[in-house]
Design a protein around this motif. Structure first.
Motif, PDB file in Angstrom:
ATOM      1  N   PRO A 203       0.960  -1.193  -0.107  1.00 28.97           N
ATOM      2  CA  PRO A 203      -0.093  -0.039  -0.064  1.00 28.97           C
ATOM      3  C   PRO A 203       0.822   1.312  -0.017  1.00 28.97           C
ATOM      4  CG  PRO A 203      -0.889  -1.676   1.728  1.00 28.97           C
ATOM      5  CD  PRO A 203       0.509  -1.984   0.973  1.00 28.97           C
ATOM      6  N   ILE A 204       1.936   1.362   0.671  1.00 32.49           N
ATOM      7  CA  ILE A 204       2.889   2.440   0.801  1.00 32.49           C
ATOM      8  C   ILE A 204       3.410   2.740  -0.697  1.00 32.49           C
ATOM      9  CG2 ILE A 204       4.852   3.364   1.455  1.00 32.49           C
ATOM     10  CD1 ILE A 204       4.432   1.942   4.204  1.00 32.49           C
ATOM     11  N   HIS A 205       3.886   1.742  -1.601  1.00 31.56           N
ATOM     12  CA  HIS A 205       4.353   1.733  -2.820  1.00 31.56           C
ATOM     13  C   HIS A 205       3.115   2.299  -3.708  1.00 31.56           C
ATOM     14  CE1 HIS A 205       7.589  -1.351  -1.992  1.00 31.56           C
ATOM     15  NE2 HIS A 205       7.918  -0.216  -1.652  1.00 31.56           N
ATOM     16  N   GLN A 206       1.800   1.684  -3.694  1.00 27.82           N
ATOM     17  CA  GLN A 206       0.899   2.315  -4.195  1.00 27.82           C
ATOM     18  C   GLN A 206       0.801   3.793  -4.077  1.00 27.82           C
ATOM     19  OE1 GLN A 206      -2.307  -0.333  -3.225  1.00 27.82           O
ATOM     20  NE2 GLN A 206      -1.867  -2.109  -4.625  1.00 27.82           N
ATOM     21  N   LEU A 207       0.619   4.246  -2.887  1.00 25.80           N
ATOM     22  CA  LEU A 207       0.365   5.456  -2.246  1.00 25.80           C
ATOM     23  C   LEU A 207       1.519   6.374  -2.995  1.00 25.80           C
ATOM     24  CD1 LEU A 207      -1.648   6.955  -0.660  1.00 25.80           C
ATOM     25  CD2 LEU A 207      -0.225   6.880   1.179  1.00 25.80           C
ATOM     26  N   THR A 208       2.692   5.834  -2.969  1.00 22.28           N
ATOM     27  CA  THR A 208       3.908   6.627  -3.616  1.00 22.28           C
ATOM     28  C   THR A 208       3.926   6.742  -5.041  1.00 22.28           C
ATOM     29  OG1 THR A 208       5.310   5.691  -2.026  1.00 22.28           O
ATOM     30  CG2 THR A 208       6.390   6.747  -3.733  1.00 22.28           C
ATOM     31  N   ARG A 209       3.313   5.831  -5.774  1.00 21.29           N
ATOM     32  CA  ARG A 209       3.093   5.886  -7.315  1.00 21.29           C
ATOM     33  C   ARG A 209       1.967   7.036  -7.371  1.00 21.29           C
ATOM     34  NH1 ARG A 209       3.951   0.291  -7.346  1.00 21.29           N
ATOM     35  NH2 ARG A 209       1.428   0.178  -7.042  1.00 21.29           N
ATOM     36  N   ALA A 210       0.862   6.807  -6.683  1.00 24.43           N
ATOM     37  CA  ALA A 210      -0.228   7.993  -6.801  1.00 24.43           C
ATOM     38  C   ALA A 210       0.370   9.227  -6.480  1.00 24.43           C
ATOM     39  CB  ALA A 210      -1.127   7.573  -5.856  1.00 24.43           C
ATOM     40  N   ALA A 211       1.311   9.424  -5.498  1.00 20.67           N
ATOM     41  CA  ALA A 211       1.734  10.703  -5.318  1.00 20.67           C
ATOM     42  C   ALA A 211       2.691  11.230  -6.446  1.00 20.67           C
ATOM     43  CB  ALA A 211       2.503  10.755  -3.916  1.00 20.67           C
ATOM     44  N   ASN A 212       3.451  10.365  -6.968  1.00 24.58           N
ATOM     45  CA  ASN A 212       4.228  10.988  -8.447  1.00 24.58           C
ATOM     46  C   ASN A 212       3.265  11.222  -9.266  1.00 24.58           C
ATOM     47  OD1 ASN A 212       6.669  10.114  -6.909  1.00 24.58           O
ATOM     48  ND2 ASN A 212       6.502   8.037  -7.660  1.00 24.58           N
ATOM     49  N   GLU A 213       2.087  10.422  -9.627  1.00 28.57           N
ATOM     50  CA  GLU A 213       1.147  10.969 -10.787  1.00 28.57           C
ATOM     51  C   GLU A 213       0.621  12.333 -10.418  1.00 28.57           C
ATOM     52  OE1 GLU A 213       0.508   9.282 -13.527  1.00 28.57           O
ATOM     53  OE2 GLU A 213       2.210   7.716 -12.932  1.00 28.57           O
ATOM     54  N   LEU A 214       0.297  12.475  -9.244  1.00 29.45           N
ATOM     55  CA  LEU A 214      -0.241  13.743  -8.878  1.00 29.45           C
ATOM     56  C   LEU A 214       0.781  14.768  -8.951  1.00 29.45           C
ATOM     57  CD1 LEU A 214      -2.382  13.071  -5.736  1.00 29.45           C
ATOM     58  CD2 LEU A 214      -3.306  13.626  -8.029  1.00 29.45           C
ATOM     59  N   SER A 215       1.991  14.677  -8.684  1.00 29.31           N
ATOM     60  CA  SER A 215       3.124  15.763  -9.044  1.00 29.31           C
ATOM     61  C   SER A 215       3.475  15.896 -10.650  1.00 29.31           C
ATOM     62  CB  SER A 215       4.327  14.954  -8.406  1.00 29.31           C
ATOM     63  OG  SER A 215       4.811  13.945  -8.924  1.00 29.31           O
ATOM     64  N   LYS A 216       2.911  15.024 -11.291  1.00 27.68           N
ATOM     65  CA  LYS A 216       3.032  15.218 -12.632  1.00 27.68           C
ATOM     66  C   LYS A 216       1.923  15.921 -13.363  1.00 27.68           C
ATOM     67  CE  LYS A 216       6.231  11.404 -13.651  1.00 27.68           C
ATOM     68  NZ  LYS A 216       6.218   9.876 -14.098  1.00 27.68           N
ATOM     69  N   GLY A 217       0.784  16.373 -12.364  1.00 29.43           N
ATOM     70  CA  GLY A 217      -0.210  17.007 -13.019  1.00 29.43           C
ATOM     71  C   GLY A 217      -1.636  16.061 -13.379  1.00 29.43           C
ATOM     72  N   ARG A 218      -1.157  14.824 -12.986  1.00 33.12           N
ATOM     73  CA  ARG A 218      -2.543  13.688 -13.497  1.00 33.12           C
ATOM     74  C   ARG A 218      -3.363  13.454 -12.286  1.00 33.12           C
ATOM     75  NH1 ARG A 218       2.060   9.470 -15.906  1.00 33.12           N
ATOM     76  NH2 ARG A 218       2.851  10.922 -17.532  1.00 33.12           N
ATOM     77  N   PHE A 219      -4.421  14.250 -12.451  1.00 31.46           N
ATOM     78  CA  PHE A 219      -5.434  14.340 -11.187  1.00 31.46           C
ATOM     79  C   PHE A 219      -6.695  13.606 -11.909  1.00 31.46           C
ATOM     80  CE2 PHE A 219      -2.913  18.245 -10.459  1.00 31.46           C
ATOM     81  CZ  PHE A 219      -2.582  18.194  -9.326  1.00 31.46           C
ATOM     82  N   ASN A 220      -6.631  13.142 -12.879  1.00 30.78           N
ATOM     83  CA  ASN A 220      -7.896  12.259 -13.346  1.00 30.78           C
ATOM     84  C   ASN A 220      -7.777  10.734 -12.864  1.00 30.78           C
ATOM     85  OD1 ASN A 220      -9.115  14.585 -14.397  1.00 30.78           O
ATOM     86  ND2 ASN A 220      -7.808  13.997 -16.334  1.00 30.78           N
TER      87      ASN A 220
END
Length: 487
Positions: A203-220
């Motif tokens: 779950p921590i890795h999944q949350l980290t990947r999601a944070a990276n996606e948000l940092s790239k501006g992918r909010f969808n």
């Protein structure tokens, strides 16, 4: 919700359970082996106790015969009582294999006790010869008991040889069991530790990947974490934050788009108002003059001239009054035919116009003065420069939920760069031939009217002509038409 603390306690419980099972297993096998060993040892000890007791009784009897006191007699009686107790223990050792030997062994003990009692009796009666004979007989029986004890022990050793081997084999198996249990514990602990660490790190890795996606501006992209502990709650909160940020971004974009469209609408309105003012120079006088000339030409027999003047008057009236409202395709086609009549009179045989119209499409609403500017561009850029003129193809057809309008000319075409500039409004007419309603103006009004983009496309290559394709919805609610026409 399973917390991380519960997972840790679960792991500890599994370890303790495995250790408990191993302890119980080893204890069981050890107790079983010990009981077998104790049982055999007790058999040997009891047999040996008979020999010791018989010898002790002979010693005590001899002491009594040498010194017949009350104390010595009591000591002999205690020895007799002791050997009787041992006799009872030996009787419990009887089984199917040694029943005969043990029975004789017990009878020998009985004989020893009887002989001892007779020796004491003869001694008390002062019959020393009888007492001595009985003592000698008791001593002989005692020696025979010792020999028979050795014989029975030897037989017991042979009988329990397989039992000894089983005990040794059980010890070896117990050692192997310990090794296998150690391996099993290692494997189980490794698996449990891996599962435990994976349930936390994944779950921590999944949350980290999601944070990276948000940092790239992918909010969808939705944040999904497969867990049922505190990390899942954190991911849910994180996803709600993503949704709020995305909604805020969408709202800002919509506001920016609305402001842009409003600005474009204001510019188009100003442009249309300016062009309308420029062309409305005493329109009633101009219309009356054209109608007078048309009637005069008709009376003079110049019917073609009369029709041409009627077309010019109708086209001028349409251009001045229809740009700020929606019309039907039927009205657009009428004014388009009037425009083409004027151009045919101008270019005569140099201009050919071919059309195919699906009349079931003519009820559809469209912004006023949409088709004429496109046809006009085709005449100016494809027909007028050519010495031999050319052909313009016009069609309206239905394609499912869309109405397809195609305007194609046989001119020299244009490059990809020029097409992009035309669609983006970067090409501005400078020859004075245009009606003032530019190509980009038509594109923008269509997008504002229908609330859609990419309704107009251009298909062209240098040397093979140009085709403008307009696709519009087959039907729109009347209310939407009214609101769009008022923009």
């Amino acid at each position: 919700m399973t917390t991380i603390q519960k997972k840790i306690w679960l792991l500890v419980s599994v370890v303790l359970l495995i250790m408990g099972v191993i302890w119980l297993t080893l204890t069981y096998y050890n107790q079983k082996t010990q009981e077998q060993s104790n049982e055999i040892l007790q058999r040997y000890l009891r047999m040996n106790e008979v020999t010791s007791a018989s010898q002790q009784m002979i010693t005590d009897l001899n002491n009594f015969l040498l010194n017949p006191t009350i104390n010595q007699k009591k000591q002999v009686e205690r020895s007799i009582h002791h050997i009787e107790e041992v006799q009872q223990d030996v009787a419990q050792l009887r089984n199917a294999e040694n029943e005969f030997s043990v029975t004789n062994y017990i009878h020998l003990i009985d004989s020893l006790i009887e002989t001892t009692n007779r020796s004491i009796m003869f001694s008390e009666e002062q019959e020393m010869e009888g007492s001595t004979n009985e003592f000698n007989e008791a001593n002989r029986i005692s020696k025979y008991i010792s020999e028979m004890t050795l014989t029975i022990l030897d037989r017991e050793l042979k009988t329990y040889n397989l039992v000894y081997r089983d005990i040794i084999k059980q010890s070896e198996e117990l050692e192997k069991l310990g090794i296998w249990l150690l391996l099993l514990i290692t494997v189980v602990l490794l698996l449990a530790t891996y599962w435990f660490s994976l349930s936390i790190t994944r779950p921590i890795h999944q949350l980290t990947r999601a944070a990276n996606e948000l940092s790239k501006g992918r909010f969808n992209e939705q944040i999904q974490v497969k867990s049922n502990d505190e990390i899942a709650f954190l991911a849910k909160t994180f996803d709600e934050m993503r949704i709020n940020i995305n909604d805020l971004i969408v709202e800002i974009q919509q506001k920016a788009q609305l402001e842009h469209e409003l600005q474009q609408s204001k510019l188009l309105l100003k442009e249309s108002q300016l062009k309308s003012l420029q062309s409305q120079i005493n329109p009633h006088f101009l219309f009356n003059t054209l109608n007078t000339l048309s009637k005069k030409a008709y009376l003079d027999g110049a019917e073609e001239t009369s029709d041409l003047l009627v077309s010019v008057a109708g086209l001028l009236r349409y251009n001045l009054k229809r740009i700020d409202r929606s019309v039907t395709l039927f009205e657009e086609v009428i004014v388009l035919n009037q425009y083409m009549e004027i151009q045919k009179a101008r270019f005569t045989d140099r201009l050919k116009f071919e059309s195919y119209i699906d009349e079931s499409c003519l009820h559809v609403k469209i912004p006023g003065l949409t088709l004429q500017p496109i046809i006009e561009n085709a005449v100016i850029h494809a027909i007028e420069p050519e010495e031999d003129g050319g052909t313009i193809f016009f069609s309206i057809k239905k394609n499912g939920a869309w109405i397809i309008i195609e305007i194609e000319d046989s001119g020299k075409g244009m490059s990809q760069e020029k097409m992009e500039q035309l669609l983006k409004g970067r090409i501005v007419p400078s020859d004075g031939h245009s009606t003032g309603i530019g190509f980009q103006n038509v594109v923008k009004r269509l997008e504002l009217f229908y609330g859609m983009e990419n309704l107009v496309t251009i298909d062209s290559q240098e040397g093979r002509g140009t085709k403008v394709i307009i696709q519009i919805p087959n039907s729109l609610e009347e209310q939407y038409h009214d609101e769009a026409s008022n923009c």
